[in-house]
Design an enzyme around this catalytic site. Sequence first.
Site, PDB file in Angstrom:
ATOM      1  N   ILE A 147      35.572  38.917  32.317  1.00 47.82           N
ATOM      2  CA  ILE A 147      36.906  39.468  32.016  1.00 47.82           C
ATOM      3  C   ILE A 147      37.411  38.932  30.679  1.00 47.82           C
ATOM      4  O   ILE A 147      38.024  39.668  29.898  1.00 47.82           O
ATOM      5  CB  ILE A 147      37.900  39.151  33.149  1.00 47.82           C
ATOM      6  CG1 ILE A 147      37.396  39.733  34.487  1.00 47.82           C
ATOM      7  CG2 ILE A 147      39.280  39.729  32.838  1.00 47.82           C
ATOM      8  CD1 ILE A 147      38.224  39.338  35.701  1.00 47.82           C
ATOM      9  N   ALA A 222      44.529  34.318  35.593  1.00 51.57           N
ATOM     10  CA  ALA A 222      43.409  33.665  36.290  1.00 51.57           C
ATOM     11  C   ALA A 222      43.814  33.354  37.727  1.00 51.57           C
ATOM     12  O   ALA A 222      43.669  34.184  38.639  1.00 51.57           O
ATOM     13  CB  ALA A 222      43.008  32.401  35.539  1.00 51.57           C
ATOM     14  N   ARG A 223      44.321  32.166  37.940  1.00 54.67           N
ATOM     15  CA  ARG A 223      44.880  31.719  39.210  1.00 54.67           C
ATOM     16  C   ARG A 223      46.063  30.817  38.874  1.00 54.67           C
ATOM     17  O   ARG A 223      46.020  30.082  37.865  1.00 54.67           O
ATOM     18  CB  ARG A 223      43.847  30.915  40.025  1.00 54.67           C
ATOM     19  CG  ARG A 223      42.751  31.749  40.673  1.00 54.67           C
ATOM     20  CD  ARG A 223      43.276  32.586  41.848  1.00 54.67           C
ATOM     21  NE  ARG A 223      42.239  33.363  42.501  1.00 54.67           N
ATOM     22  CZ  ARG A 223      41.917  34.624  42.231  1.00 54.67           C
ATOM     23  NH1 ARG A 223      42.562  35.257  41.265  1.00 54.67           N
ATOM     24  NH2 ARG A 223      40.993  35.250  42.898  1.00 54.67           N
ATOM     25  N   GLU A 252      51.495  31.802  45.814  1.00 53.92           N
ATOM     26  CA  GLU A 252      51.811  33.234  46.022  1.00 53.92           C
ATOM     27  C   GLU A 252      52.001  33.550  47.502  1.00 53.92           C
ATOM     28  O   GLU A 252      51.279  32.990  48.329  1.00 53.92           O
ATOM     29  CB  GLU A 252      50.666  34.089  45.453  1.00 53.92           C
ATOM     30  CG  GLU A 252      50.550  33.952  43.962  1.00 53.92           C
ATOM     31  CD  GLU A 252      49.304  34.659  43.407  1.00 53.92           C
ATOM     32  OE1 GLU A 252      48.649  35.403  44.153  1.00 53.92           O
ATOM     33  OE2 GLU A 252      49.018  34.447  42.227  1.00 53.92           O
ATOM     34  N   HIS A 270      50.706  39.537  40.949  1.00 52.99           N
ATOM     35  CA  HIS A 270      49.242  39.496  41.086  1.00 52.99           C
ATOM     36  C   HIS A 270      48.661  40.910  41.220  1.00 52.99           C
ATOM     37  O   HIS A 270      48.080  41.272  42.248  1.00 52.99           O
ATOM     38  CB  HIS A 270      48.826  38.628  42.285  1.00 52.99           C
ATOM     39  CG  HIS A 270      47.393  38.166  42.196  1.00 52.99           C
ATOM     40  ND1 HIS A 270      46.947  36.972  42.697  1.00 52.99           N
ATOM     41  CD2 HIS A 270      46.293  38.761  41.648  1.00 52.99           C
ATOM     42  CE1 HIS A 270      45.650  36.839  42.487  1.00 52.99           C
ATOM     43  NE2 HIS A 270      45.230  37.929  41.845  1.00 52.99           N
TER      44      HIS A 270
HETATM   45  N1  LIG Z   1      44.923  38.412  38.085  1.00 56.40           N
HETATM   46  C1  LIG Z   1      44.030  39.082  38.771  1.00 56.40           C
HETATM   47  O1  LIG Z   1      44.348  40.024  39.492  1.00 56.40           O
HETATM   48  C2  LIG Z   1      42.588  38.731  38.666  1.00 56.40           C
HETATM   49  C3  LIG Z   1      42.194  37.436  38.404  1.00 56.40           C
HETATM   50  N2  LIG Z   1      40.856  37.124  38.297  1.00 56.40           N
HETATM   51  C4  LIG Z   1      40.462  35.752  38.016  1.00 56.40           C
HETATM   52  O2  LIG Z   1      39.607  35.752  36.887  1.00 56.40           O
HETATM   53  C5  LIG Z   1      38.520  34.881  37.130  1.00 56.40           C
HETATM   54  C6  LIG Z   1      37.382  35.155  36.186  1.00 56.40           C
HETATM   55  O3  LIG Z   1      36.672  36.308  36.549  1.00 56.40           O
HETATM   56  P1  LIG Z   1      35.330  36.705  35.761  1.00 56.40           P
HETATM   57  O4  LIG Z   1      35.613  36.845  34.311  1.00 56.40           O
HETATM   58  O5  LIG Z   1      34.718  37.846  36.478  1.00 56.40           O
HETATM   59  O6  LIG Z   1      34.456  35.385  35.999  1.00 56.40           O
HETATM   60  P2  LIG Z   1      33.254  34.817  35.124  1.00 56.40           P
HETATM   61  O7  LIG Z   1      32.533  33.896  36.030  1.00 56.40           O
HETATM   62  O8  LIG Z   1      32.508  35.925  34.479  1.00 56.40           O
HETATM   63  O9  LIG Z   1      33.985  34.001  33.958  1.00 56.40           O
HETATM   64  C7  LIG Z   1      34.628  32.791  34.170  1.00 56.40           C
HETATM   65  C8  LIG Z   1      34.585  31.973  32.882  1.00 56.40           C
HETATM   66  O10 LIG Z   1      35.342  30.776  33.095  1.00 56.40           O
HETATM   67  C9  LIG Z   1      34.593  29.694  32.566  1.00 56.40           C
HETATM   68  N3  LIG Z   1      34.919  28.454  33.278  1.00 56.40           N
HETATM   69  C10 LIG Z   1      34.639  28.134  34.554  1.00 56.40           C
HETATM   70  N4  LIG Z   1      35.074  26.904  34.842  1.00 56.40           N
HETATM   71  C11 LIG Z   1      35.642  26.432  33.709  1.00 56.40           C
HETATM   72  C12 LIG Z   1      36.263  25.208  33.366  1.00 56.40           C
HETATM   73  N5  LIG Z   1      36.373  24.208  34.254  1.00 56.40           N
HETATM   74  N6  LIG Z   1      36.741  25.068  32.114  1.00 56.40           N
HETATM   75  C13 LIG Z   1      36.619  26.053  31.219  1.00 56.40           C
HETATM   76  N7  LIG Z   1      36.041  27.244  31.490  1.00 56.40           N
HETATM   77  C14 LIG Z   1      35.561  27.426  32.725  1.00 56.40           C
HETATM   78  C15 LIG Z   1      33.129  30.062  32.757  1.00 56.40           C
HETATM   79  O11 LIG Z   1      32.306  29.366  31.848  1.00 56.40           O
HETATM   80  C16 LIG Z   1      33.174  31.554  32.484  1.00 56.40           C
HETATM   81  O12 LIG Z   1      33.005  31.786  31.102  1.00 56.40           O
HETATM   82  C17 LIG Z   1      38.251  35.074  38.632  1.00 56.40           C
HETATM   83  O13 LIG Z   1      37.511  34.008  39.171  1.00 56.40           O
HETATM   84  C18 LIG Z   1      39.650  35.147  39.178  1.00 56.40           C
HETATM   85  O14 LIG Z   1      40.140  33.854  39.450  1.00 56.40           O
HETATM   86  C19 LIG Z   1      39.908  38.085  38.441  1.00 56.40           C
HETATM   87  C20 LIG Z   1      40.252  39.377  38.718  1.00 56.40           C
HETATM   88  C21 LIG Z   1      41.623  39.803  38.880  1.00 56.40           C
HETATM   89  O1  LIG Z   2      42.565  38.089  41.785  1.00 58.13           O
HETATM   90  C1  LIG Z   2      41.802  38.974  42.010  1.00 58.13           C
HETATM   91  C2  LIG Z   2      40.386  38.842  41.995  1.00 58.13           C
HETATM   92  O2  LIG Z   2      39.696  39.881  42.055  1.00 58.13           O
HETATM   93  O3  LIG Z   2      39.908  37.704  41.902  1.00 58.13           O
END
Ligand SMILES: NC(=O)C1=CN([C@@H]2O[C@H](COP(=O)(O)OP(=O)(O)OC[C@H]3O[C@@H](n4cnc5c(N)ncnc54)[C@H](O)[C@@H]3O)[C@@H](O)[C@H]2O)C=CC1
Ligand SMILES: O=CC(=O)O
Length: 309
Positions: A147, A222-223, A252, A270
């Site tokens: 993302i 993110a979270r 939340e 969210h």
């Molecule tokens: N607001 C919303 O509705 C949504 C939120 N999200 C959040 O986005 C997150 C990321 O999703 P993706 O991009 O698909 O995951 P991904 O696994 O492709 O990317 C996560 C990135 O975070 C980095 N990372 C992990 N731990 C870290 C740390 N301690 N310090 C620095 N960087 C770190 C990783 O190296 C990676 O580049 C999900 O796990 C979720 O929490 C995802 C979808 C919807």
């Molecule tokens: O926060 C939503 C997710 O897909 O993770």
Amino acid sequence: MPDLLLIGGATDKMLERMADKFTIHKLADGGYPADKITHVCTNGHDGIKPDIMASLPNLKHISCYGVGYDAIDTTEAVKRGIVVTHTPNVLNAEVATTAVLLMLACYREALRDDAYVRSGAWEAKGNAPLTRSADNQTIGILGLGRIGQAIADKLAPWTPTIVYHSRSKKDVAYKYYDDLKTMAVDCDVLVCITPGGPATNKIVNADVLAALGPQGTLINVARGSVVDEDAMIAALRSGALGWAGLDVFAAEPHVPQALRDLPNTILLPHVGSGTVETRAAMGALTVDNLLQHLSDGTVISPVPECDGM
Ligand SMILES: NC(=O)C1=CN([C@@H]2O[C@H](COP(=O)(O)OP(=O)(O)OC[C@H]3O[C@@H](n4cnc5c(N)ncnc54)[C@H](O)[C@@H]3O)[C@@H](O)[C@H]2O)C=CC1
Ligand SMILES: O=CC(=O)O
């Protein structure tokens, strides 16, 4: 038919497809036949509580309707041979749109100016105060994963300088910072898009927020756990941090009143992936994982911890 426990909501289409192959028990309805449950369908917010997971001796598969799975204990799942799946990639573009929307709304004071028109202030007081241009900003991405990259791509028309901090340097042209605070000093905007969980808990702390500064904008899709919420509120109140666009919160759906009262925030419930189209794609993948597991024991999109199980 095998028995599935549904935790949280699902779309009508998901329910229809799951009901074709499983007997569905909704957690919200109360009792469920714990010994018979082989599959769970949940979401990133609800996950599965440890006591519920422990109560299901024959559980084989947890299918998460979302990409983030920090509310699921994958260590315990792997130990028990339970495969966990999620919905990567299909939501990248939508969550990126949400991040860009929040950033633009902060820069162009969309809510303030909307209120200016609705309240009659435009007629009574004349033109609204000027806002800031979102063009040519230095934007730091915290977590340049699927993302994070989609956010960088979607921001291109605003001709930003993209920089990033992740666990490791990636093969990209953007400048990498191995230290988050140092990156924040150099940024106009910090976009959080890491997973939640212990490794990222409050990594955006008071020091990082101070480094981002009075002209800085924090975007969190993110979270809620990634940002120290109390420190963020204090910084937004004192002016040590300029603006915050937030889709996620620490507890939340509770959002602290202090945050709701601040004029320099844009708050969303969210809804990063919350469009009909994207939820349909996520729902389809969530159920495809369940049906494939049922038919041959394999899955389409396991979480990394369960890959190869
Ligand atoms: N607001 C919303 O509705 C949504 C939120 N999200 C959040 O986005 C997150 C990321 O999703 P993706 O991009 O698909 O995951 P991904 O696994 O492709 O990317 C996560 C990135 O975070 C980095 N990372 C992990 N731990 C870290 C740390 N301690 N310090 C620095 N960087 C770190 C990783 O190296 C990676 O580049 C999900 O796990 C979720 O929490 C995802 C979808 C919807
Ligand atoms: O926060 C939503 C997710 O897909 O993770």
